[in-house]
Design a protein around this motif. Structure first.
Motif, PDB file in Angstrom:
ATOM      1  N   GLY A  77       7.356  -9.905   7.008  1.00 58.81           N
ATOM      2  CA  GLY A  77       6.217 -10.266   7.855  1.00 58.81           C
ATOM      3  C   GLY A  77       4.893 -10.036   7.155  1.00 58.81           C
ATOM      4  N   GLU A  78       4.775  -8.901   6.500  1.00 59.96           N
ATOM      5  CA  GLU A  78       3.530  -8.583   5.773  1.00 59.96           C
ATOM      6  C   GLU A  78       3.327  -9.543   4.600  1.00 59.96           C
ATOM      7  N   GLN A  79       4.408  -9.833   3.880  1.00 60.52           N
ATOM      8  CA  GLN A  79       4.302 -10.776   2.762  1.00 60.52           C
ATOM      9  C   GLN A  79       3.883 -12.157   3.269  1.00 60.52           C
ATOM     10  N   ASN A  80       4.463 -12.595   4.371  1.00 60.56           N
ATOM     11  CA  ASN A  80       4.114 -13.899   4.923  1.00 60.56           C
ATOM     12  C   ASN A  80       2.683 -13.903   5.451  1.00 60.56           C
ATOM     13  N   ARG A  81       2.245 -12.791   6.017  1.00 65.80           N
ATOM     14  CA  ARG A  81       0.893 -12.696   6.568  1.00 65.80           C
ATOM     15  C   ARG A  81      -0.164 -12.873   5.491  1.00 65.80           C
ATOM     16  N   VAL A  82       0.074 -12.193   4.326  1.00 63.14           N
ATOM     17  CA  VAL A  82      -0.925 -12.286   3.245  1.00 63.14           C
ATOM     18  C   VAL A  82      -0.615 -13.404   2.265  1.00 63.14           C
ATOM     19  N   GLY A  83       0.579 -13.949   2.318  1.00 61.83           N
ATOM     20  CA  GLY A  83       0.939 -15.059   1.441  1.00 61.83           C
ATOM     21  C   GLY A  83       1.293 -14.647   0.024  1.00 61.83           C
ATOM     22  N   LYS A 107       4.365  -2.285  -0.033  1.00 56.95           N
ATOM     23  CA  LYS A 107       4.863  -1.395  -1.101  1.00 56.95           C
ATOM     24  C   LYS A 107       5.416  -0.108  -0.506  1.00 56.95           C
ATOM     25  N   ALA A 108       4.688   0.469   0.446  1.00 50.12           N
ATOM     26  CA  ALA A 108       5.136   1.715   1.079  1.00 50.12           C
ATOM     27  C   ALA A 108       6.424   1.474   1.869  1.00 50.12           C
ATOM     28  N   ALA A 109       6.516   0.347   2.550  1.00 52.75           N
ATOM     29  CA  ALA A 109       7.714   0.033   3.323  1.00 52.75           C
ATOM     30  C   ALA A 109       8.913  -0.173   2.399  1.00 52.75           C
ATOM     31  N   ILE A 110       8.688  -0.801   1.249  1.00 58.93           N
ATOM     32  CA  ILE A 110       9.774  -0.989   0.273  1.00 58.93           C
ATOM     33  C   ILE A 110      10.277   0.361  -0.220  1.00 58.93           C
ATOM     34  N   GLN A 111       9.344   1.271  -0.515  1.00 59.95           N
ATOM     35  CA  GLN A 111       9.739   2.607  -0.989  1.00 59.95           C
ATOM     36  C   GLN A 111      10.531   3.347   0.089  1.00 59.95           C
ATOM     37  N   ASP A 162       5.108 -11.662  -4.529  1.00 59.45           N
ATOM     38  CA  ASP A 162       5.345 -11.038  -5.834  1.00 59.45           C
ATOM     39  C   ASP A 162       4.823  -9.606  -5.798  1.00 59.45           C
ATOM     40  N   ILE A 163       5.737  -8.657  -5.903  1.00 60.01           N
ATOM     41  CA  ILE A 163       5.356  -7.242  -5.799  1.00 60.01           C
ATOM     42  C   ILE A 163       4.453  -6.799  -6.952  1.00 60.01           C
ATOM     43  N   THR A 164       4.506  -7.512  -8.067  1.00 57.83           N
ATOM     44  CA  THR A 164       3.682  -7.142  -9.221  1.00 57.83           C
ATOM     45  C   THR A 164       2.270  -7.735  -9.132  1.00 57.83           C
ATOM     46  N   HIS A 165       2.030  -8.579  -8.144  1.00 57.07           N
ATOM     47  CA  HIS A 165       0.700  -9.182  -7.971  1.00 57.07           C
ATOM     48  C   HIS A 165      -0.304  -8.090  -7.630  1.00 57.07           C
ATOM     49  N   PHE A 166      -1.511  -8.188  -8.176  1.00 56.74           N
ATOM     50  CA  PHE A 166      -2.509  -7.133  -7.993  1.00 56.74           C
ATOM     51  C   PHE A 166      -2.934  -6.975  -6.529  1.00 56.74           C
ATOM     52  N   ALA A 167      -2.816  -8.039  -5.743  1.00 61.67           N
ATOM     53  CA  ALA A 167      -3.245  -7.987  -4.345  1.00 61.67           C
ATOM     54  C   ALA A 167      -2.068  -7.801  -3.385  1.00 61.67           C
ATOM     55  N   TYR A 168      -0.915  -7.432  -3.910  1.00 59.03           N
ATOM     56  CA  TYR A 168       0.257  -7.226  -3.037  1.00 59.03           C
ATOM     57  C   TYR A 168      -0.082  -6.134  -2.028  1.00 59.03           C
ATOM     58  N   PRO A 169       0.265  -6.316  -0.765  1.00 57.44           N
ATOM     59  CA  PRO A 169      -0.145  -5.365   0.283  1.00 57.44           C
ATOM     60  C   PRO A 169       0.428  -3.955   0.075  1.00 57.44           C
TER      61      PRO A 169
END
Length: 137
Positions: free
Chosen positions: A45-51, A65-69, A54-61
């Motif tokens: 949902g967060e990835q879709n919200r920000v579009g 990242k915290a939810a993945i961890q 790619d987790i390595t992207h500088f603007a990745y939410p």
């Protein structure tokens, strides 16, 4: 017999305790699995919200990242719990076997005692029948 009754009660208690442990571990695994699924949904949902996917992207939410961890930590916990669950199931199996052995010994002893009582009763009946025969009644 009293000591065997106590032993049977102890073995039943141990079996019940092992069952509770197995059930508790299963519930924890189920809870963690639900939490993992919820986190997966939140991440997507967060990835879709920000579009950005790619987790390595500088603007990745940061939230993603915290939810993945957190999700990865829960997966490790689930693996550990599954190992503990396997051990708990093995322990439960052993406890059930021990209980069955003690119960079988108890049943065998009770059957022997019943046979002895039946034998004594039959001897008494035979004696009564013999007396009736001798005295003609």
């Amino acid at each position: 017999m009293k000591s065997r009754d106590s032993l049977i009660r102890l073995k039943r208690f141990q079996v019940d305790e092992k069952r509770r442990q197995v059930t508790q571990l299963e519930m924890m695994i189920a809870d963690f699995s639900r939490m993992i699924a919820d986190l997966d949904d939140q991440i997507v949902g967060e990835q879709n919200r920000v579009g950005i996917h790619d987790i390595t992207h500088f603007a990745y939410p940061t939230f993603a990242k915290a939810a993945i961890q957190r999700r990865d930590n829960l997966k490790v916990s689930v693996k550990d719990l599954e190992d503990k669950l396997a051990d708990a199931r093995d322990a439960l199996g052993l406890a059930v076997e021990e209980l069955k052995k003690v119960e079988l010994i108890e049943e065998r002893d009770q059957a022997r005692e019943r046979a002895e009582r039946d034998q004594v009763e039959q001897e008494d009946l035979d004696e009564v029948a013999a007396r009736r025969h001798v005295y003609g009644r």
